[in-house]
Design a protein around this motif. Structure first.
Motif, mmCIF file in Angstrom:
data_model
loop_
_atom_site.group_PDB
_atom_site.id
_atom_site.type_symbol
_atom_site.label_atom_id
_atom_site.label_comp_id
_atom_site.label_asym_id
_atom_site.label_seq_id
_atom_site.Cartn_x
_atom_site.Cartn_y
_atom_site.Cartn_z
ATOM 1 N N LEU A 1 -6.546 9.225 -7.528
ATOM 2 C CA LEU A 1 -6.404 8.044 -6.679
ATOM 3 C C LEU A 1 -5.935 6.830 -7.476
ATOM 4 O O LEU A 1 -5.191 5.984 -6.964
ATOM 5 N N ARG A 2 -6.338 6.749 -8.739
ATOM 6 C CA ARG A 2 -5.857 5.658 -9.597
ATOM 7 C C ARG A 2 -4.337 5.740 -9.765
ATOM 8 O O ARG A 2 -3.644 4.714 -9.758
ATOM 9 N N TYR A 3 -3.838 6.945 -9.900
ATOM 10 C CA TYR A 3 -2.383 7.137 -10.022
ATOM 11 C C TYR A 3 -1.675 6.607 -8.768
ATOM 12 O O TYR A 3 -0.677 5.883 -8.860
ATOM 13 N N LEU A 4 -2.196 6.977 -7.588
ATOM 14 C CA LEU A 4 -1.583 6.521 -6.343
ATOM 15 C C LEU A 4 -1.679 5.007 -6.207
ATOM 16 O O LEU A 4 -0.741 4.354 -5.733
ATOM 17 N N GLN A 5 -2.804 4.458 -6.641
ATOM 18 C CA GLN A 5 -2.980 3.007 -6.591
ATOM 19 C C GLN A 5 -1.965 2.307 -7.483
ATOM 20 O O GLN A 5 -1.368 1.290 -7.095
ATOM 21 N N GLU A 6 -1.746 2.844 -8.673
ATOM 22 C CA GLU A 6 -0.754 2.267 -9.593
ATOM 23 C C GLU A 6 0.653 2.351 -9.014
ATOM 24 O O GLU A 6 1.524 1.545 -9.347
ATOM 25 N N ARG A 7 0.881 3.330 -8.139
ATOM 26 C CA ARG A 7 2.184 3.491 -7.489
ATOM 27 C C ARG A 7 2.322 2.636 -6.235
ATOM 28 O O ARG A 7 3.318 2.743 -5.522
ATOM 29 N N GLY A 8 1.299 1.819 -5.950
ATOM 30 C CA GLY A 8 1.432 0.851 -4.866
ATOM 31 C C GLY A 8 0.586 1.091 -3.636
ATOM 32 O O GLY A 8 0.593 0.269 -2.714
ATOM 33 N N LEU A 9 -0.151 2.206 -3.567
ATOM 34 C CA LEU A 9 -0.991 2.472 -2.408
ATOM 35 C C LEU A 9 -2.252 1.615 -2.467
ATOM 36 O O LEU A 9 -2.933 1.567 -3.497
ATOM 37 N N LYS A 10 -2.586 0.951 -1.382
ATOM 38 C CA LYS A 10 -3.793 0.126 -1.330
ATOM 39 C C LYS A 10 -5.008 1.029 -1.114
ATOM 40 O O LYS A 10 -5.022 1.846 -0.190
ATOM 41 N N ILE A 11 -6.001 0.880 -1.965
ATOM 42 C CA ILE A 11 -7.199 1.715 -1.907
ATOM 43 C C ILE A 11 -8.434 0.816 -1.954
ATOM 44 O O ILE A 11 -8.533 -0.091 -2.776
ATOM 45 N N PHE A 12 -9.376 1.090 -1.064
ATOM 46 C CA PHE A 12 -10.600 0.305 -0.924
ATOM 47 C C PHE A 12 -11.811 1.242 -1.030
ATOM 48 O O PHE A 12 -11.902 2.201 -0.293
ATOM 49 N N ASP B 1 2.314 7.775 2.324
ATOM 50 C CA ASP B 1 2.828 7.236 3.586
ATOM 51 C C ASP B 1 1.794 6.379 4.315
ATOM 52 O O ASP B 1 2.119 5.735 5.311
ATOM 53 N N PHE B 2 0.562 6.388 3.826
ATOM 54 C CA PHE B 2 -0.476 5.588 4.464
ATOM 55 C C PHE B 2 -0.361 4.126 4.026
ATOM 56 O O PHE B 2 0.098 3.822 2.927
ATOM 57 N N ASP B 3 -0.795 3.247 4.911
ATOM 58 C CA ASP B 3 -0.863 1.822 4.544
ATOM 59 C C ASP B 3 -2.032 1.566 3.612
ATOM 60 O O ASP B 3 -1.986 0.643 2.794
ATOM 61 N N ALA B 4 -3.098 2.366 3.744
ATOM 62 C CA ALA B 4 -4.273 2.197 2.893
ATOM 63 C C ALA B 4 -5.145 3.439 2.979
ATOM 64 O O ALA B 4 -5.089 4.197 3.958
ATOM 65 N N LEU B 5 -5.966 3.628 1.962
ATOM 66 C CA LEU B 5 -7.027 4.624 1.971
ATOM 67 C C LEU B 5 -8.346 3.900 1.740
ATOM 68 O O LEU B 5 -8.418 2.969 0.940
ATOM 69 N N ILE B 6 -9.386 4.342 2.442
ATOM 70 C CA ILE B 6 -10.740 3.829 2.225
ATOM 71 C C ILE B 6 -11.564 4.963 1.628
ATOM 72 O O ILE B 6 -11.648 6.043 2.217
ATOM 73 N N ILE B 7 -12.157 4.725 0.470
ATOM 74 C CA ILE B 7 -12.995 5.741 -0.172
ATOM 75 C C ILE B 7 -14.427 5.582 0.330
ATOM 76 O O ILE B 7 -15.093 4.600 0.002
#
Length: 290
Positions: free
Chosen positions: A79-90, A55-61
């Motif tokens: 986190l790679r799984y969530l990224q592949e599902r469309g979540l923006k991760i930085f 539900d987040f717009d993005a996550l920052i690691i």
């Protein structure tokens, strides 16, 4: 805009980044410890303390764990799984996976012809002794570590075999790097979105062999030459990290890169240049999410 921070509770940079996100977005402050995340593969959702991370717009690691270990690779896979599902991760989980392991980072840098201290990788005690005979003195570095934890210096000599055998018992793949004359400082050269941000120096204060703050090192400002900045830029460009610091040593033989940081700290930047790197990073992420 809802942005979560992956980090460690009590960690200076993690807490600073979480506070900054809340200030910039006006949303709830969410600092996420990966040890408390549950990934539900049937639904593709990941849960933390009442939040669905999707539900987040993005996550920052900021940090993936308090101590570096191979277990952190598995957290990055979540986190790679969530990224592949469309979540923006930085920064991207893919990018961090390539630098978290010291050997993986080193191989990428060497393939790009980035100057580094002479280094040997081996599982053989006998071959390690060959390297020691060539180097005279070397630093043994665990593949997963930060702030020089677990590293030690060894001189070639009659006791070297015994020391190497003991080290190999805990570190089957040995990363052995010739010691080089560092002087009293080395550099952290920071980049945001691939663009140069600033440089700070870590300085020895007590005769320690390294400059880390864990060993008493102190930060001070430093203005590197354009050539050194360009070298650091080339090194970090191999990994596509959104925020990173490149560790560079200045020697009589020229600059050497030690590593490209998976995460990069904020404190040295703030103390030496006054730049609020956390604020710059959050603004960068917000712009990327618009």
């Amino acid at each position: 805009m809802k942005i979560g921070v992956i980090g460690t509770k009590g960690g200076w940079s993690s807490e600073k980044l979480a506070d900054t996100v809340a200030d910039k977005t006006g949303e709830e402050r969410v600092l996420i410890g990966m040890e408390d995340v549950r990934l539900d593969l049937p639904s593709g959702n990941a849960y933390y303390n009442g939040h669905n991370l999707r539900d987040f717009d993005a996550l920052i690691i900021k940090k993936i764990g308090s101590r570096y270990s191979p277990d952190l690779l598995d957290r990055l896979e979540v986190l790679r799984y969530l990224q592949e599902r469309g979540l923006k991760i930085f920064s991207s989980a893919y990018s961090i996976l390539r630098v978290l392991d010291r050997l993986s980072c080193t191989i990428s840098l060497q393939l790009a012809d980035i100057p580094m201290p002479p280094t040997t990788i081996t599982e053989s005690v006998d071959q390690a002794l060959v390297a020691m005979a060539e180097y005279g003195e070397a630093v043994f570095k665990p593949l997963y570590t930060s702030k020089a934890r677990g590293m030690f210096i060894l001189k070639d000599g009659p006791e070297a075999r015994k020391a190497i055998e003991a080290y190999k018992a805990e570190n089957p793949i040995m990363y052995i790097q010739k010691t080089i004359e560092l002087g009293d400082l080395d550099l952290g050269i920071a980049f945001l979105g691939g663009e140069y941000l600033t440089t700070y120096a870590r300085c020895k204060t007590n005769g320690a062999w390294n400059t880390t703050t864990e060993s008493g090192g102190k930060y001070r400002s430093y203005e590197p030459s354009p050539d050194i900045i360009e070298l650091a830029r080339k090194a970090q460009s191999r990994f596509n990290l959104d925020f990173t610091c490149v560790d560079v040593a200045i020697t009589d033989d020229g600059p050497f890169v030690f590593e490209v940081s998976a995460f990069g700290g904020f404190r040295g930047i703030q103390e030496t240049s006054g730049i609020d790197a956390a604020a710059r990073y959050v603004e960068y992420v917000m712009e990327k999410c618009r």
